[in-house]
Design an enzyme around this catalytic site. Structure first.
Site, PDB file in Angstrom:
ATOM      1  N   VAL A 122       0.825  -7.628  -5.532  1.00  8.00           N
ATOM      2  CA  VAL A 122       2.371  -6.886  -5.088  1.00  8.00           C
ATOM      3  C   VAL A 122       1.459  -5.474  -5.430  1.00  8.00           C
ATOM      4  CG1 VAL A 122       3.890  -5.836  -6.969  1.00  8.00           C
ATOM      5  CG2 VAL A 122       3.975  -8.163  -6.317  1.00  8.00           C
ATOM      6  N   GLU A 123       0.490  -4.604  -5.829  1.00  6.74           N
ATOM      7  CA  GLU A 123       0.223  -3.603  -5.668  1.00  6.74           C
ATOM      8  C   GLU A 123      -0.368  -2.622  -4.368  1.00  6.74           C
ATOM      9  OE1 GLU A 123      -0.166  -1.207  -8.193  1.00  6.74           O
ATOM     10  OE2 GLU A 123       1.054  -3.031  -9.939  1.00  6.74           O
ATOM     11  N   THR A 124      -0.932  -3.787  -3.432  1.00  2.00           N
ATOM     12  CA  THR A 124      -1.521  -2.870  -2.595  1.00  2.00           C
ATOM     13  C   THR A 124      -1.509  -4.023  -1.544  1.00  2.00           C
ATOM     14  OG1 THR A 124      -3.683  -3.593  -3.043  1.00  2.00           O
ATOM     15  CG2 THR A 124      -2.614  -1.061  -4.199  1.00  2.00           C
ATOM     16  N   MET A 138      -0.612   1.523  -7.732  1.00  3.05           N
ATOM     17  CA  MET A 138       0.056   1.729  -8.720  1.00  3.05           C
ATOM     18  C   MET A 138       1.496   0.748  -9.069  1.00  3.05           C
ATOM     19  SD  MET A 138       2.039   5.062  -9.114  1.00  3.05           S
ATOM     20  CE  MET A 138       2.932   4.541  -8.093  1.00  3.05           C
TER      21      MET A 138
END
Length: 374
Positions: A158-160, A1
């Site tokens: 950045v996300e996961t 997310m």
């Protein structure tokens, strides 16, 4: 997310996360086995880094949830009993609504502190390995969609952290909780609840039409899924089969994640070859600065009107052909940092509506690119 919960995009973007108008413009990959399904793949459960967060009471006895299922079935010509049965298995996640509320005592924004969370050795090292392992797919995505490999690598990092942390909330529970129990104290509660009901609708419709199990996917507490943390509407509009195996799998296929992120940005208007930003310094009055910051991150000023208000650009920035925005990055009690954001900088914020997020994506991707062996 998306890291700051802004869906679209890929949150409202953000929250993400977040209007979307997608199209799969990618040519068919070589050795394509079958037409790709636009539904989430059921190849295997999404990897989890922690035990699944458990919900509490069921939505089976909630009249609003059952009415939602009936209405969805009628509008989309889906199986009413199947939708009711699925929603009956959704569970309220008691802690999630609180996570949607703005902090009662927000801390001062600090770009340097925010940057340090993402542009750091663990993500750079993981990004270097990811780039080396998936170099061919990154190059193909850049050639197909015009989105630089460094931007794609920055997003996934950045996300996961390249799929290492994709969330441990059951997506059905997260979406149902926010669709039916969004906190009324939120300043935009009605708008946000409507958004999550739309995402729940996409999620349920995709799984019923694909015949896949809606109880299996795990993701963020807002329902974002897979390596790029796509919300269900983004999955439906932008996710593509980039590895040519006949299915779309953003949980387990790095190639699909790479192609889908590039397709997402292209769908939002990414311009090939255009920089994301330029260095800038201010040499004007307080009123000039206020006028430049008024449009926020939306590129509004021509180079002429930008510089007329005291923004000093380098030579490359002075040749920029389109609109610019003054991006202010606060540094706690220190002086803010500034850049001149282009239309492509704005496209990155469609993934997560935050200039801090966009700069972290850009600078993480740059750091990984610099770490590549020459």
């Amino acid at each position: 997310m998306q890291a700051l919960i802004r869906m679209a995009p890929l949150w409202l973007a953000a929250c993400l996360l977040p209007g979307l108008a997608g199209a799969n413009n990618a040519p068919s990959p070589p050795k394509k086995k079958a037409a790709a399904s636009a539904r989430p793949a059921a190849k295997k459960p999404a990897p989890k880094t922690a035990a699944t967060v458990q919900g509490t009471q069921s939505y089976a006895q909630r009249a609003d949830a059952m009415t939602f299922a009936d209405d969805l079935a009628e509008r989309r010509q889906l199986d009413r009993d199947g939708l009711r049965q699925t929603l009956s298995q959704a569970r309220l996640l008691p802690g999630v609504p609180k996570l949607m509320l703005p902090p009662s005592h927000p801390s001062a924004k600090n770009w340097q502190a925010y940057r340090a969370r993402f542009v750091e050795p663990i993500r750079i090292g993981a990004g270097l390995r990811f780039w080396q392992q998936h170099r061919a797919s990154l190059e193909r995505a850049e050639q197909t969609f015009g989105v630089p490999a460094a931007i794609i690598v920055g997003i996934l990092g950045v996300e996961t952290i390249y799929g290492q942390h994709m969330g441990n909330y059951r997506v059905l529970d997260a979406l149902a909780t926010l669709a039916f129990d969004f906190p009324a104290a939120h300043p935009r509660a009605a708008e946000r609840q409507a958004y999550f009901r739309s995402e729940l609708e996409h999620f349920l419709a995709q799984h019923q039409r694909a015949g896949t199990d809606p109880l299996r996917p795990r993701g963020s507490y807002a329902g974002a899924m897979g390596q790029p943390q796509f919300m269900p509407s983004s999955w439906a509009r932008y996710a593509i089969d980039f590895d040519g195996d006949g299915r779309i799998d953003l949980f387990n296929s790095a190639d699909d994640a790479i192609g889908s992120v590039a397709n997402y940005f292209k769908g939002y208007g990414w311009q090939t070859g255009l920089p994301t930003h330029y260095p800038v310094r201010l040499d004007g009055s307080a009123q000039d600065k206020e006028a430049l910051l008024l449009p926020d991150i939306l590129p509004t000023f021509s180079v002429t009107s930008f510089t007329a208000r005291g923004a000093v650009l380098n030579e490359a920035g002075q040749r920029h052909p389109g609109a610019l925005a003054l991006i202010e990055l606060q540094n706690g009690g220190a002086e803010p940092s500034y850049v001149a954001g282009t239309e492509n900088f704005y496209v990155i914020t469609r993934y997560n509506w935050s200039s801090y997020y966009a700069m972290a994506v850009i600078e993480l991707g740059e750091a990984v690119a610099q770490a590549l062996p020459r």
